[in-house]
Design a protein around this motif. Structure first.
Motif: not given
Length: 158
Positions: A14-17, A70-72, A5-8
């Protein structure tokens, strides 16, 4: 079979994906996927506090949190406190008071103490003890750790 699953999320400002397995915990993501090793693996059961992080300003055991949760969110690790003056004072106080021996628990203790000092600007000794009760130290005992945290609290009131 692995389900990714991709999370941001924001990590230490710092923004991470990242792409993570849905069964992976936040601790494994931080250490194994992202490469931040300051957060320690201790018990893997939420009993020792070595893996303490802050998520949206709340102190949590990363071994008990799924990485996908941790997403969002806004996640802070010990590395994220590198340029924080209150955390600098905590680190210096831990050294001055001899509250560091092997150092394994120290990142989790600093994270928990930072959280405590943001919630209670001038905690008394009983509040400090309650504030770190989920973090274990097997070397120094707790008096020096409590003294180190209380010292930072007292310095900030001067």
């Amino acid at each position: 079979m692995s389900l990714k699953h991709d999370i941001e999320f924001t990590l230490n400002g710092v923004k991470r994906r990242v792409s993570v397995d849905v069964t992976m915990n936040a601790l494994a993501m931080l250490r194994d996927v992202i490469g931040l090793t300051g957060t320690k693996y201790g018990c893997g059961e939420g009993e020792c506090g070595a893996c303490t992080i802050q998520v949206d300003g709340v102190s949590l055991n990363s071994c008990l949190m799924f990485a996908v949760d941790c997403d969002g969110r806004n996640v802070t690790t010990i590395e994220g406190l590198a340029n924080d003056s209150k955390a600098d004072a905590l680190r210096e106080s831990f050294v001055e008071h001899g509250a560091v021996q092997c150092g394994f628990c120290t990142p989790g203790m600093i994270m928990q103490a930072d959280h405590l000092l943001h919630k209670h600007e001038h905690p008394d000794e009983a509040c400090v003890k309650r504030g770190i009760e989920g973090n274990l130290c097997r070397c120094t005992g707790y008096k020096k750790i409590v003294d180190a945290i209380a010292s930072v609290s007292q310095e900030s009131s001067s």
